[in-house]
Design a protein around this motif. Structure first.
Motif, PDB file in Angstrom:
ATOM      1  N   MET A  42       0.837  -1.174   0.000  1.00 27.76           N
ATOM      2  CA  MET A  42       0.000   0.000   0.000  1.00 27.76           C
ATOM      3  C   MET A  42       0.883   1.238   0.000  1.00 27.76           C
ATOM      4  N   MET A  43       0.473   2.240  -0.744  1.00 34.89           N
ATOM      5  CA  MET A  43       1.208   3.500  -0.802  1.00 34.89           C
ATOM      6  C   MET A  43       0.366   4.580  -0.122  1.00 34.89           C
ATOM      7  N   TYR A  44       1.055   5.424   0.642  1.00 35.37           N
ATOM      8  CA  TYR A  44       0.400   6.496   1.392  1.00 35.37           C
ATOM      9  C   TYR A  44       0.834   7.848   0.844  1.00 35.37           C
ATOM     10  N   PRO A  45      -0.086   8.825   0.769  1.00 33.61           N
ATOM     11  CA  PRO A  45       0.310  10.161   0.321  1.00 33.61           C
ATOM     12  C   PRO A  45       1.218  10.815   1.352  1.00 33.61           C
ATOM     13  N   PHE A  46       2.199  11.555   0.866  1.00 30.16           N
ATOM     14  CA  PHE A  46       3.071  12.299   1.765  1.00 30.16           C
ATOM     15  C   PHE A  46       3.026  13.789   1.469  1.00 30.16           C
ATOM     16  N   MET A  47       3.178  14.153   0.189  1.00 32.08           N
ATOM     17  CA  MET A  47       3.284  15.567  -0.144  1.00 32.08           C
ATOM     18  C   MET A  47       2.865  15.784  -1.598  1.00 32.08           C
ATOM     19  N   THR A  48       2.200  16.915  -1.849  1.00 26.48           N
ATOM     20  CA  THR A  48       1.905  17.362  -3.203  1.00 26.48           C
ATOM     21  C   THR A  48       2.555  18.723  -3.383  1.00 26.48           C
ATOM     22  N   LEU A  49       3.388  18.850  -4.417  1.00 27.92           N
ATOM     23  CA  LEU A  49       4.084  20.106  -4.685  1.00 27.92           C
ATOM     24  C   LEU A  49       3.237  21.005  -5.585  1.00 27.92           C
ATOM     25  N   ASN A  50       3.646  22.254  -5.714  1.00 23.40           N
ATOM     26  CA  ASN A  50       2.882  23.237  -6.499  1.00 23.40           C
ATOM     27  C   ASN A  50       2.710  22.851  -7.961  1.00 23.40           C
ATOM     28  N   ASP A  51       3.619  22.054  -8.507  1.00 18.95           N
ATOM     29  CA  ASP A  51       3.511  21.643  -9.914  1.00 18.95           C
ATOM     30  C   ASP A  51       2.756  20.321 -10.064  1.00 18.95           C
ATOM     31  N   ASP A  52       2.018  19.921  -9.024  1.00 22.97           N
ATOM     32  CA  ASP A  52       1.226  18.692  -8.968  1.00 22.97           C
ATOM     33  C   ASP A  52       2.065  17.422  -8.852  1.00 22.97           C
ATOM     34  N   THR A  53       3.346  17.565  -8.504  1.00 22.81           N
ATOM     35  CA  THR A  53       4.161  16.395  -8.216  1.00 22.81           C
ATOM     36  C   THR A  53       3.622  15.740  -6.954  1.00 22.81           C
ATOM     37  N   GLU A  54       3.406  14.439  -7.026  1.00 19.47           N
ATOM     38  CA  GLU A  54       2.925  13.666  -5.879  1.00 19.47           C
ATOM     39  C   GLU A  54       4.077  12.835  -5.327  1.00 19.47           C
ATOM     40  N   ILE A  55       4.225  12.866  -4.012  1.00 18.39           N
ATOM     41  CA  ILE A  55       5.221  12.032  -3.341  1.00 18.39           C
ATOM     42  C   ILE A  55       4.455  11.106  -2.404  1.00 18.39           C
ATOM     43  N   THR A  56       4.645   9.806  -2.612  1.00 16.44           N
ATOM     44  CA  THR A  56       3.979   8.804  -1.790  1.00 16.44           C
ATOM     45  C   THR A  56       5.036   7.857  -1.226  1.00 16.44           C
ATOM     46  N   HIS A  57       4.630   7.089  -0.216  1.00 15.17           N
ATOM     47  CA  HIS A  57       5.563   6.118   0.360  1.00 15.17           C
ATOM     48  C   HIS A  57       4.812   4.863   0.770  1.00 15.17           C
ATOM     49  N   SER A  58       5.560   3.787   0.901  1.00 11.58           N
ATOM     50  CA  SER A  58       4.996   2.501   1.295  1.00 11.58           C
ATOM     51  C   SER A  58       5.006   2.362   2.819  1.00 11.58           C
ATOM     52  N   GLU A  59       4.433   1.260   3.275  1.00 12.28           N
ATOM     53  CA  GLU A  59       4.606   0.868   4.666  1.00 12.28           C
ATOM     54  C   GLU A  59       6.055   0.440   4.830  1.00 12.28           C
ATOM     55  N   MET A  60       6.547   0.438   6.059  1.00 14.02           N
ATOM     56  CA  MET A  60       7.889  -0.082   6.281  1.00 14.02           C
ATOM     57  C   MET A  60       7.854  -1.592   6.073  1.00 14.02           C
ATOM     58  N   ARG A  61       8.767  -2.077   5.274  1.00 15.28           N
ATOM     59  CA  ARG A  61       8.840  -3.510   4.984  1.00 15.28           C
ATOM     60  C   ARG A  61       9.555  -4.237   6.112  1.00 15.28           C
ATOM     61  N   ALA A  62       9.481  -5.540   6.098  1.00 10.30           N
ATOM     62  CA  ALA A  62      10.110  -6.359   7.142  1.00 10.30           C
ATOM     63  C   ALA A  62      11.614  -6.108   7.237  1.00 10.30           C
ATOM     64  N   ASP A  63      12.236  -5.733   6.109  1.00 11.47           N
ATOM     65  CA  ASP A  63      13.676  -5.471   6.118  1.00 11.47           C
ATOM     66  C   ASP A  63      14.013  -4.041   6.528  1.00 11.47           C
ATOM     67  N   GLY A  64      13.001  -3.253   6.924  1.00 13.16           N
ATOM     68  CA  GLY A  64      13.218  -1.883   7.375  1.00 13.16           C
ATOM     69  C   GLY A  64      13.270  -0.851   6.269  1.00 13.16           C
ATOM     70  N   ARG A  65      13.022  -1.265   5.036  1.00  5.86           N
ATOM     71  CA  ARG A  65      13.068  -0.343   3.899  1.00  5.86           C
ATOM     72  C   ARG A  65      11.693   0.244   3.609  1.00  5.86           C
ATOM     73  N   VAL A  66      11.710   1.455   3.055  1.00  2.88           N
ATOM     74  CA  VAL A  66      10.488   2.151   2.659  1.00  2.88           C
ATOM     75  C   VAL A  66      10.669   2.646   1.228  1.00  2.88           C
ATOM     76  N   LYS A  67       9.696   2.350   0.383  1.00  2.00           N
ATOM     77  CA  LYS A  67       9.712   2.810  -1.017  1.00  2.00           C
ATOM     78  C   LYS A  67       9.070   4.185  -1.072  1.00  2.00           C
ATOM     79  N   VAL A  68       9.771   5.143  -1.680  1.00  2.00           N
ATOM     80  CA  VAL A  68       9.234   6.487  -1.905  1.00  2.00           C
ATOM     81  C   VAL A  68       9.080   6.653  -3.414  1.00  2.00           C
ATOM     82  N   TYR A  69       7.879   7.049  -3.834  1.00  3.27           N
ATOM     83  CA  TYR A  69       7.578   7.186  -5.256  1.00  3.27           C
ATOM     84  C   TYR A  69       7.252   8.638  -5.547  1.00  3.27           C
ATOM     85  N   ILE A  70       7.897   9.197  -6.572  1.00  2.00           N
ATOM     86  CA  ILE A  70       7.680  10.582  -6.996  1.00  2.00           C
ATOM     87  C   ILE A  70       7.135  10.543  -8.410  1.00  2.00           C
ATOM     88  N   GLU A  71       6.057  11.298  -8.644  1.00  2.00           N
ATOM     89  CA  GLU A  71       5.423  11.307  -9.971  1.00  2.00           C
ATOM     90  C   GLU A  71       4.924  12.712 -10.285  1.00  2.00           C
TER      91      GLU A  71
END
Length: 90
Positions: free
Chosen positions: A1-30
């Motif tokens: 699951m991806m969660y919203p984090f931030m929307t920039l003025n140019d409509d860039t969306e930054i989302t992130h995943s839940e923390m995985r078992a290995d301690g990593r988090v995926k951050v997606y910018i679009e």
């Protein structure tokens, strides 16, 4: 699951995943682009590993890298609490 984090003025969306078992988090910018559809990039925290960078200039990527580094502590925290909305009790 991806969660919203931030929307920039140019409509860039930054989302992130839940923390995985290995301690990593995926951050997606679009960012929407009328010509190409979308520009996008993925960063994995906490090691700041970037991949699948499409359509962004070096200057834009420098901005995103700084932005993610400055907010990584928040993203990591929110990834364990169900996103920013859950962390804020909304």
């Amino acid at each position: 699951m991806m969660y919203p984090f931030m929307t920039l003025n140019d409509d860039t969306e930054i989302t992130h995943s839940e923390m995985r078992a290995d301690g990593r988090v995926k951050v997606y910018i679009e960012t929407p682009d009328e010509k190409d559809g979308f520009h996008n990039a993925i960063c994995y925290l906490p090691d700041y590993k970037w991949e699948n960078i499409n359509g962004y200039s070096d200057m834009e990527m420098s901005y995103f890298k700084k932005l993610i580094r400055e907010n990584a502590h928040l993203i990591m925290e929110f990834s364990q609490e169900g996103g920013i909305l859950s962390a804020a009790n909304f």
